[in-house]
Write an enzyme that holds these catalytic residues in place. Structure first.
Site, PDB file in Angstrom:
ATOM      1  N   GLU A  21      -7.381  56.912  -5.258  1.00 36.83           N
ATOM      2  CA  GLU A  21      -8.071  55.788  -5.896  1.00 36.83           C
ATOM      3  C   GLU A  21      -9.380  56.215  -6.560  1.00 36.83           C
ATOM      4  O   GLU A  21     -10.245  55.375  -6.829  1.00 36.83           O
ATOM      5  CB  GLU A  21      -8.339  54.694  -4.866  1.00 36.83           C
ATOM      6  N   SER A 149      -4.641  50.093  -3.183  1.00 34.80           N
ATOM      7  CA  SER A 149      -4.323  49.798  -4.586  1.00 34.80           C
ATOM      8  C   SER A 149      -2.825  49.790  -4.869  1.00 34.80           C
ATOM      9  O   SER A 149      -2.399  50.033  -5.993  1.00 34.80           O
ATOM     10  CB  SER A 149      -5.033  50.779  -5.537  1.00 34.80           C
ATOM     11  N   TYR A 215      -4.946  46.615 -12.177  1.00 34.34           N
ATOM     12  CA  TYR A 215      -5.960  47.314 -12.960  1.00 34.34           C
ATOM     13  C   TYR A 215      -5.675  47.444 -14.455  1.00 34.34           C
ATOM     14  O   TYR A 215      -6.580  47.794 -15.212  1.00 34.34           O
ATOM     15  CB  TYR A 215      -6.166  48.722 -12.385  1.00 34.34           C
ATOM     16  N   ARG A 254     -12.237  42.323   2.236  1.00 32.85           N
ATOM     17  CA  ARG A 254     -11.256  41.399   1.687  1.00 32.85           C
ATOM     18  C   ARG A 254     -10.014  41.416   2.553  1.00 32.85           C
ATOM     19  O   ARG A 254      -9.572  42.490   2.984  1.00 32.85           O
ATOM     20  CB  ARG A 254     -10.887  41.839   0.266  1.00 32.85           C
ATOM     21  N   ASP A 256      -6.035  40.311   2.442  1.00 30.62           N
ATOM     22  CA  ASP A 256      -4.934  39.876   1.585  1.00 30.62           C
ATOM     23  C   ASP A 256      -3.850  39.242   2.438  1.00 30.62           C
ATOM     24  O   ASP A 256      -3.517  39.764   3.513  1.00 30.62           O
ATOM     25  CB  ASP A 256      -4.360  41.064   0.819  1.00 30.62           C
ATOM     26  N   GLU A 269      -3.095  42.980   4.630  1.00 32.54           N
ATOM     27  CA  GLU A 269      -3.997  44.109   4.877  1.00 32.54           C
ATOM     28  C   GLU A 269      -5.457  43.681   4.744  1.00 32.54           C
ATOM     29  O   GLU A 269      -5.759  42.631   4.179  1.00 32.54           O
ATOM     30  CB  GLU A 269      -3.713  45.265   3.919  1.00 32.54           C
ATOM     31  N   ASN A 271      -9.169  45.210   3.329  1.00 32.40           N
ATOM     32  CA  ASN A 271      -9.861  46.230   2.534  1.00 32.40           C
ATOM     33  C   ASN A 271     -11.332  46.197   2.905  1.00 32.40           C
ATOM     34  O   ASN A 271     -11.983  45.149   2.798  1.00 32.40           O
ATOM     35  CB  ASN A 271      -9.704  45.940   1.038  1.00 32.40           C
ATOM     36  N   GLY A 275     -12.580  46.912  -4.548  1.00 31.50           N
ATOM     37  CA  GLY A 275     -13.032  47.232  -5.897  1.00 31.50           C
ATOM     38  C   GLY A 275     -14.132  46.309  -6.377  1.00 31.50           C
ATOM     39  O   GLY A 275     -14.233  45.152  -5.967  1.00 31.50           O
TER      40      GLY A 275
END
Length: 309
Positions: A21, A149, A215, A254, A256, A269, A271, A275
Site C-alpha cells: 500500500e 486496500s 482509488y 475505521r 467496515d 475489518e 483499519n 487512507g
C-alpha cells in the site's frame, strides 16, 4: 499559531514504507503534511525505509504522525519501535495495530465476544478449499489476512475459481481465508477519539469494493448521510465501537461492515491507519460531522497526548 499547535513541537510524518500500500500511503501522507503545515505545525515528511529509527533519533522529533498503511507500519512493528524510542505517536498501540491488521485474529476475537462476523475457513491445503466450498457455499470471498486496500482479494463464483483465488492471496504472504459472501449493503464507520462519525454507504458497479473502486474508479458512490434511520445508525455505532475496542484499537480508525438483506450487521475489518486521500472515507465522514480536513489532521495528531510512550 495557536498554543495547541505550538504545543505539538517537531512532528515526524511517517509515510511510504515498503508494503503493498506504499503508493496510497504517499498520497495520504502528502495530504496530511499539507494540512498540518497550513495549520502552522512544524511537520516533516519521512519516506520510511529500514533506517527510520536512525532518522527519527537524529531529527529530534517530539511526536510522530503515522500515515503508513499495511505491513511494516500499521501492524504493530513501527508502534513497538516508537514505544522503545519514547516517542508519542498517533493511532492504535502495538497490540491493537497487530490484531486489527490480522483479519483472522480479528474475526476470532469478535466471534469469542459474540460480535457478528461472516463464517470463514482458513485455506492452507487443497482439502481446505474443498471444505470451504462445502461449508461456505458460493459465492465466497478469498482474502490474505495481512493485506489492506483489498489487495489480493477475489470473489469466487464458480468452484473452478477457488484455486486461482487461493494462489493470488497466497502470493501476498501470510495466511489466507475464505469468507462467506454477504449479499447486501456495504458501510464504513469512522471513529475519532471514541466518537463514531456519520456512517458512509458504499456503492460500486464492480463485484465488490476492491482496490480499483477505492482509488481509481470514478463511478464509486459514497452516500453520507448513509440513509439509515437515526436510531438504527446509533445502534450500529455501538457495535462498531465494540468491534474497535475488542481488538484493542484506539485513537482513530475505521470499521467496515455489511448489512445483509435482513439488516443483520456483519463485521468485515478494522483499519487503524486509514487512507487520507481525496478518495478516502474518514475525511468524508468527518466533513459530514462538520470537521474539515485540517481540523481532522490536528485532532488525530492531538490524540498523541493520551499515550505515554
Amino acid at each position: 499559531m495557536s498554543a495547541a499547535v505550538n504545543g505539538f513541537g517537531k512532528v515526524a510524518l511517517l509515510m511510504g514504507g515498503w508494503s503493498a500500500e506504499r503508493a496510497i500511503s504517499l498520497k495520504s501522507g502528502a495530504a496530511v503534511l499539507e494540512a498540518l503545515r497550513a495549520a502552522g505545525v512544524d511537520a516533516h515528511a519521512i519516506d520510511v525505509d529500514h533506517r527510520v529509527a536512525y532518522v527519527l533519533n537524529e531529527g529530534g522529533f517530539d511526536r510522530v504522525f503515522i500515515m503508513l498503511h499495511g505491513r511494516g507500519g500499521e501492524d504493530g512493528s513501527m508502534q513497538g519501535m516508537l514505544e522503545v524510542m519514547g516517542l508519542p505517536y498517533t493511532g492504535s498501540g502495538v497490540l491493537g495495530s497487530a490484531l486489527a491488521m490480522d483479519k483472522l485474529r480479528s474475526k476470532q476475537i469478535w466471534l469469542a465476544t459474540g460480535l457478528p462476523t461472516p463464517e470463514y475457513v482458513v485455506l492452507e491445503t487443497q482439502q481446505d478449499c474443498e471444505r470451504a466450498l462445502q461449508q461456505l457455499g458460493l459465492p465466497m470471498i478469498v482474502k490474505p489476512v495481512l493485506e489492506g486496500s483489498s489487495i489480493g482479494m477475489s470473489k469466487v463464483e464458480h468452484e473452478a475459481g477457488i484455486a486461482a483465488a487461493w494462489e493470488l492471496a497466497t502470493a501476498c504472504g501470510g495466511k489466507v481465508i475464505a469468507e462467506r459472501w454477504i449479499s447486501g449493503r456495504e458501510y464504513t464507520a469512522a471513529i475519532l477519539n471514541r466518537r463514531v462519525l456519520p456512517m458512509i454507504r458504499l456503492e460500486t458497479p464492480r463485484q465488490f469494493y476492491d482496490y480499483i473502486a477505492k482509488y481509481e474508479a470514478t463511478d464509486t458512490r459514497y452516500i453520507c448521510p448513509c440513509g439509515l434511520e437515526p436510531a438504527h445508525e446509533h445502534a450500529l455505532a455501538d457495535i462498531m465501537l465494540a468491534a474497535f475496542d475488542t481488538v484493542g484499537a484506539s485513537g482513530w480508525g475505521r470499521v467496515d461492515f455489511m448489512l445483509d438483506e435482513n439488516d443483520q450487521p456483519w463485521l468485515i475489518e478494522v483499519n487503524t491507519a486509514p487512507g487520507m486521500t481525496d478518495h478516502s472515507l474518514v475525511p468524508m465522514a468527518a466533513k459530514q460531522a462538520g470537521i474539515d480536513f485540517g481540523q481532522l489532521a490536528l485532532e488525530i495528531l492531538g490524540s498523541c497526548d493520551g499515550r505515554k510512550a
